[in-house]
Design a protein around this motif. Structure first.
Motif, PDB file in Angstrom:
ATOM      1  N   LEU A 316       0.905  -1.116  -0.098  1.00  0.00           N
ATOM      2  CA  LEU A 316      -0.023  -0.038   0.076  1.00  0.00           C
ATOM      3  C   LEU A 316       0.929   1.371   0.033  1.00  0.00           C
ATOM      4  O   LEU A 316       1.872   1.197   0.683  1.00  0.00           O
ATOM      5  CB  LEU A 316      -0.800  -0.103   1.272  1.00  0.00           C
ATOM      6  N   PRO A 317       0.616   2.266  -0.766  1.00  0.00           N
ATOM      7  CA  PRO A 317       1.360   3.328  -0.947  1.00  0.00           C
ATOM      8  C   PRO A 317       1.221   4.328   0.536  1.00  0.00           C
ATOM      9  O   PRO A 317       1.814   5.200   0.909  1.00  0.00           O
ATOM     10  CB  PRO A 317       0.727   4.144  -2.237  1.00  0.00           C
ATOM     11  N   ALA A 331      12.728   3.239   0.054  1.00  0.00           N
ATOM     12  CA  ALA A 331      14.209   3.627   0.026  1.00  0.00           C
ATOM     13  C   ALA A 331      14.542   3.551  -1.351  1.00  0.00           C
ATOM     14  O   ALA A 331      14.314   2.832  -2.339  1.00  0.00           O
ATOM     15  CB  ALA A 331      15.082   2.433   0.623  1.00  0.00           C
ATOM     16  N   LEU A 332      15.349   4.618  -1.534  1.00  0.00           N
ATOM     17  CA  LEU A 332      16.027   5.056  -2.994  1.00  0.00           C
ATOM     18  C   LEU A 332      17.469   5.234  -2.624  1.00  0.00           C
ATOM     19  O   LEU A 332      17.832   5.924  -1.902  1.00  0.00           O
ATOM     20  CB  LEU A 332      15.418   6.198  -3.634  1.00  0.00           C
ATOM     21  N   ASN A 339      15.500   4.179   8.426  1.00  0.00           N
ATOM     22  CA  ASN A 339      15.083   5.498   8.398  1.00  0.00           C
ATOM     23  C   ASN A 339      14.008   5.733   7.112  1.00  0.00           C
ATOM     24  O   ASN A 339      12.950   6.278   7.025  1.00  0.00           O
ATOM     25  CB  ASN A 339      16.107   6.560   8.219  1.00  0.00           C
ATOM     26  N   ASN A 340      14.417   4.955   6.042  1.00  0.00           N
ATOM     27  CA  ASN A 340      13.887   5.388   4.789  1.00  0.00           C
ATOM     28  C   ASN A 340      12.819   4.420   4.190  1.00  0.00           C
ATOM     29  O   ASN A 340      12.368   4.398   2.980  1.00  0.00           O
ATOM     30  CB  ASN A 340      14.789   5.474   3.776  1.00  0.00           C
ATOM     31  N   PRO A 369       7.126   8.983  -0.929  1.00  0.00           N
ATOM     32  CA  PRO A 369       6.046   9.215  -2.158  1.00  0.00           C
ATOM     33  C   PRO A 369       4.970  10.403  -2.281  1.00  0.00           C
ATOM     34  O   PRO A 369       4.366  10.547  -1.322  1.00  0.00           O
ATOM     35  CB  PRO A 369       5.469   7.971  -2.315  1.00  0.00           C
ATOM     36  N   GLY A 370       5.229  11.012  -3.233  1.00  0.00           N
ATOM     37  CA  GLY A 370       4.111  12.386  -3.459  1.00  0.00           C
ATOM     38  C   GLY A 370       4.586  13.412  -2.705  1.00  0.00           C
ATOM     39  O   GLY A 370       3.764  14.340  -2.502  1.00  0.00           O
ATOM     40  N   VAL A 371       5.750  13.474  -2.066  1.00  0.00           N
ATOM     41  CA  VAL A 371       6.112  14.544  -0.787  1.00  0.00           C
ATOM     42  C   VAL A 371       6.167  15.973  -1.864  1.00  0.00           C
ATOM     43  O   VAL A 371       5.588  16.810  -1.005  1.00  0.00           O
ATOM     44  CB  VAL A 371       7.329  14.351  -0.360  1.00  0.00           C
ATOM     45  N   GLY A 372       6.334  15.988  -2.945  1.00  0.00           N
ATOM     46  CA  GLY A 372       6.510  17.433  -3.535  1.00  0.00           C
ATOM     47  C   GLY A 372       4.979  17.826  -4.169  1.00  0.00           C
ATOM     48  O   GLY A 372       5.013  18.984  -4.467  1.00  0.00           O
TER      49      GLY A 372
END
Length: 491
Positions: A316-317, A331-332, A339-340, A369-372
């Motif tokens: 789930l996102p 994580a990227l 943490n990520n 995801p979608g923070v921007g």
């Protein structure tokens, strides 16, 4: 066959036991006692051979000193061999609570730590399991904390990576596991009235408490305390006696607020272990990320009633419930580690005017995801206590045009003036300024541990920060409760 009603504790292999609440046949009760007797010899936090299975739970890069702080959760080898590794590999159930202690390589060079762990520096990562032997090892500062001791003590230690196969087996067993009803979580969150956010002064840790416009607690985002090497960064509620109000009486539990945990790092969940009301805190509903952990965190998780454990499913996102949006982080590279891969939380504090706050935990912004695209974002907390690890200025969500973004920093300072882990870092502060967060100074970027980030001002003004609409919560009725005192506001 005879029966007995017993109220005595029947110890399990874990030593935590359970309370008999029904009539138990005599023979069955005797069997329980026999099992308890067999397990009792393993129920000791000290291994007779000084060997421990150690889960590497956290690596903190104290880069301003070119040093690391590496944290392990230890379980005696003898207990683990019998209770976990002695079972078939097909077993997937949550391990029972175990004797568990903590070991930290504190402010040591990566090279020294690598020698102690018999690995290359580049191969040391969070989530791996080691065989740790105490009483041996190369020079490096190591501290161990046991439940039976009141303070950590120095020890020698060396370790060896268990290997990928065995490490994966343990990670499959030791992780947050439980059934989840997304609908139930959405319904729970939908009833939250979100108007104020308290960024709590807990020293080198994370704790945020969301209130409604009457100052009534709604839910927590993290309930952390400092790692024991930084325990003295907590604020004394009484400067004369040194009484620490965060641990005693503990977090405010008025209105039975649930907990959203961003990730399984010590400094984000250990009020559920150390506070005087820790048992009551564990009795709340918890929304937690699906992450692996070690024996110490497993004990805390096991102490939460199964019906109150809500483990976010990885696919789930996120989960949206009313004014609360819980986002599953991804994580990227190079932003990897616990943490990520945890949770971030967006709180809608004003539906009419579309004003929101972001509580990222320790996650790098590019991993949310979608923070921007978060509309109406007006307040944020600095991720990872102001660390510049994985901070990319362009990935920080920009403050709205023509509006100064408000940012709160939560970090700790030891009595000698040393900033724990060097937080906050100048590079991080500058990156936030470049994106419109807090460029005017103290009015827009207060810090829990001092007047503003890295201000160096003396005397320092520390304390909880109340941001958003700033209705000061009324006293909850608990003596010395530090969770309704806000010397700083961030409107």
């Amino acid at each position: 066959m005879g029966f007995r009603i017993s109220t005595e504790t029947v110890s399990s292999l874990s030593g935590n036991g359970y309370m008999a609440s029904q009539s138990i046949p005599d023979k069955l009760f005797s069997s329980f006692q026999s099992i308890a007797a067999l397990g009792k010899k393993y129920d000791n936090e000290d291994s007779p051979t000084e060997q421990y299975y150690g889960f590497l739970t956290k690596i903190e890069d104290v880069s301003y000193q070119a040093q690391w702080s590496v944290q392990f959760e230890l379980v005696p080898k003898e207990w683990m061999d019998v209770a976990v590794l002695g079972l078939k590999s097909t077993v997937r159930s949550q391990p029972p609570a175990s004797p568990a202690t903590l070991l930290v390589f504190e402010d040591a060079s990566p090279d020294d730590i690598a020698k102690n762990l018999s690995r290359d520096v580049d191969d040391i990562k969070e989530g791996d399991w080691y065989m740790i032997t105490l009483g041996k090892g190369n020079p490096a500062l190591r501290l161990r904390l046991r439940k039976s001791s009141s303070s950590p003590y120095k020890t020698k230690a060396c370790g060896k990576f268990l290997g990928i196969k065995k490490s994966r087996k343990l990670s499959r067993r030791f992780r947050a596991r439980g059934k989840i009803s997304v609908k139930a979580i959405m319904n729970m969150l939908a009833h939250m009235q979100c108007d104020e956010i308290g960024v709590m002064d807990v020293g080198a840790g994370g704790c945020n408490l969301v209130y409604n416009d009457n100052g009534v607690p709604q839910f927590y985002v993290d309930v952390g305390l400092p790692m024991f090497a930084n325990f003295n960064s907590m604020p004394p509620a009484n400067p004369v006696t040194g009484f620490v109000g965060i641990c005693n009486p503990g977090p405010c539990l008025a209105n039975n607020p649930p907990v959203i945990l961003t990730h399984w790092h010590w400094d984000h969940y250990t009020m559920a272990h150390f506070s005087n009301n820790a048992a009551a805190l564990r009795n709340r509903h918890w929304v937690v990320p699906n992450q692996a952990f070690g024996g110490f965190a497993n004990n805390v998780f096991s102490g939460i009633a199964p019906m109150n454990r809500h483990v976010m499913p990885g696919p789930l996102p996120g989960v949206l419930g009313g004014n609360v949006h819980v986002i599953q982080c991804v994580a990227l590279a190079p932003a990897v580690g616990f943490n990520n891969t945890g949770l971030a939380v967006v709180v809608n504090v004003d539906n009419i005017n579309n004003r929101r706050a972001l509580l990222p935990g320790d996650a790098a912004f590019q991993c949310i995801p979608g923070v921007g695209a978060i509309a109406g974002l007006r307040w944020i907390t600095a991720t990872h206590h102001g660390s510049d690890t994985n901070i990319i200025a362009a990935q920080i969500p920009a403050a709205p045009n023509a509006i100064i973004g408000k940012i709160a920093y939560s970090y700790g300072i030891r009595p000698n003036g040393v900033h724990c882990y060097g937080h906050p870092r100048a590079a991080a502060i500058n990156a936030y300024h470049a994106r419109g967060w807090g460029p005017r100074g103290a009015l827009d970027e207060p810090a829990t541990a001092e007047n503003r980030p890295n201000s160096g001002e003396n005397p320092r003004q520390r304390g909880n920060i109340l941001m958003c609409n700033n209705v000061i919560p009324p006293p909850c009725g608990v003596a010395n409760c530090p969770f309704h005192v806000f010397p700083k506001t961030l409107v």
